[in-house]
Design a protein around this motif. Structure first.
Motif, short mmCIF file in Angstrom:
data_model
loop_
_atom_site.label_atom_id
_atom_site.label_comp_id
_atom_site.label_asym_id
_atom_site.label_seq_id
_atom_site.Cartn_x
_atom_site.Cartn_y
_atom_site.Cartn_z
N GLY A 35 0.77 -1.24 0.00
CA GLY A 35 0.00 0.00 0.00
C GLY A 35 0.79 1.28 0.00
O GLY A 35 0.25 2.33 0.30
N PRO B 220 0.70 6.54 1.59
CA PRO B 220 -0.20 5.42 1.30
C PRO B 220 -0.81 5.58 -0.09
O PRO B 220 -1.18 6.68 -0.50
CB PRO B 220 -1.26 5.52 2.38
CG PRO B 220 -0.60 6.27 3.49
CD PRO B 220 0.29 7.25 2.82
N SER B 221 -0.90 4.47 -0.81
CA SER B 221 -1.55 4.52 -2.11
C SER B 221 -3.01 4.89 -1.93
O SER B 221 -3.61 4.68 -0.88
CB SER B 221 -1.42 3.16 -2.81
OG SER B 221 -1.98 2.14 -2.00
N ARG C 99 -0.07 1.28 -5.38
CA ARG C 99 0.87 0.81 -4.37
C ARG C 99 2.18 0.34 -5.00
O ARG C 99 2.22 -0.08 -6.16
CB ARG C 99 0.25 -0.33 -3.57
CG ARG C 99 0.00 -1.59 -4.38
CD ARG C 99 -0.79 -2.61 -3.59
NE ARG C 99 -0.93 -3.86 -4.34
CZ ARG C 99 -1.69 -4.86 -3.96
NH1 ARG C 99 -2.42 -4.75 -2.86
NH2 ARG C 99 -1.74 -5.96 -4.67
N ASN C 100 3.27 0.45 -4.23
CA ASN C 100 4.59 -0.05 -4.62
C ASN C 100 5.04 0.51 -5.97
O ASN C 100 5.67 -0.19 -6.77
CB ASN C 100 4.61 -1.57 -4.66
CG ASN C 100 4.30 -2.18 -3.31
OD1 ASN C 100 4.31 -1.49 -2.29
ND2 ASN C 100 4.02 -3.47 -3.28
#
Length: 245
Positions: free
Chosen positions: A40, A80-81, A110-111
């Motif tokens: 996330g 945070p995504s 995310r990532n």
């Protein structure tokens, strides 16, 4: 302040991407998704490449970037995504009650590593592009050189040692090269020519680092120039969280 709002302040790093809307470049690099990155999390930087337009940035009615100047970067930071609401005002605004741009929603996966660039179109209109940064490691002893065309200018060639190594690059696209670590004498010329309109300049290529060169400004205004961003390749864990201002 609602839950996770302090996390959401990190989205200020993408706020300049709200200028006139956010458009992904046609040749954005593939996302890097290191397996060891936490669930996330996104990495976000901002490049402000619209000349003569300092701004303030608000997230959930909280000012998080003040007097953000053209030609500069903010970040990279982790956040945070998710999707965030942004408002952009003139640099001398007292609050966000009369935004110049906004509200705008921006979403980060995310990532994944991003740079949001506010810049001019080839025709000279303010716009923004979201570039996805490939921070996957290159072979040891090499680095990644990325050139992004964010200037009010036609297609260009990128020259190294006077020879074209990238041809016909158009706004708002990018091209990437993996090169041995060292220094490259680079310049930018109009496509099909060799007379520099930017440079030549010494550009360092660092081991396992992304060196990202933005051509920005306006050819007609005579203020074409470059700005350089560097990103360490590998884990997103090595970058700080966005502080609240």
């Amino acid at each position: 302040m609602k839950k996770r709002t302090w996390w959401r302040l990190g989205v200020a790093l993408a706020a300049i991407g709200a200028l006139i809307g956010v458009a992904a470049p046609a040749q954005a690099a593939p996302a890097a998704r290191p397996a060891w990155a936490p669930f996330g999390i996104a990495q976000v930087s901002v490049f402000h490449g619209v000349p003569n337009t300092p701004v303030d940035v608000y997230v959930d009615h909280v000012r998080v970037l003040n007097d953000f100047q053209p030609g500069t970067f903010a970040g990279p930071y982790l956040l945070p995504s998710g999707t965030y609401r942004l408002d952009i005002t003139a640099a001398d605004a007292r609050d966000d009650s009369h935004p110049v741009i906004g509200p705008v929603n921006v979403t980060f996966a995310r990532n994944t590593s991003y740079t949001v660039a506010a810049h001019l179109t080839a025709a000279g209109a303010p716009t923004a592009s979201v570039f996805t940064n490939d921070i996957s490691p290159t072979p040891w002893g090499t680095g990644r050189l990325i050139v992004r065309h964010t200037a009010a200018a036609p297609a260009v060639d990128v020259l190294a040692g006077g020879m074209p190594v990238i041809r016909g690059l158009t706004n708002p696209n990018q091209a990437a090269l993996t090169l041995p670590a060292g220094t490259v004498q680079a310049s930018v010329a109009l496509a099909g020519t060799t007379a520099p309109v930017i440079g030549p300049a010494a550009v360092p290529v660092t081991n396992r680092t992304d060196t990202i060169v933005y051509a920005w400004g306006s050819a007609s205004a005579g203020n074409l120039t470059v700005a350089v961003q560097t990103l360490r390749q590998g884990s997103l864990l090595s970058f700080p969280w966005m502080p609240r201002h």
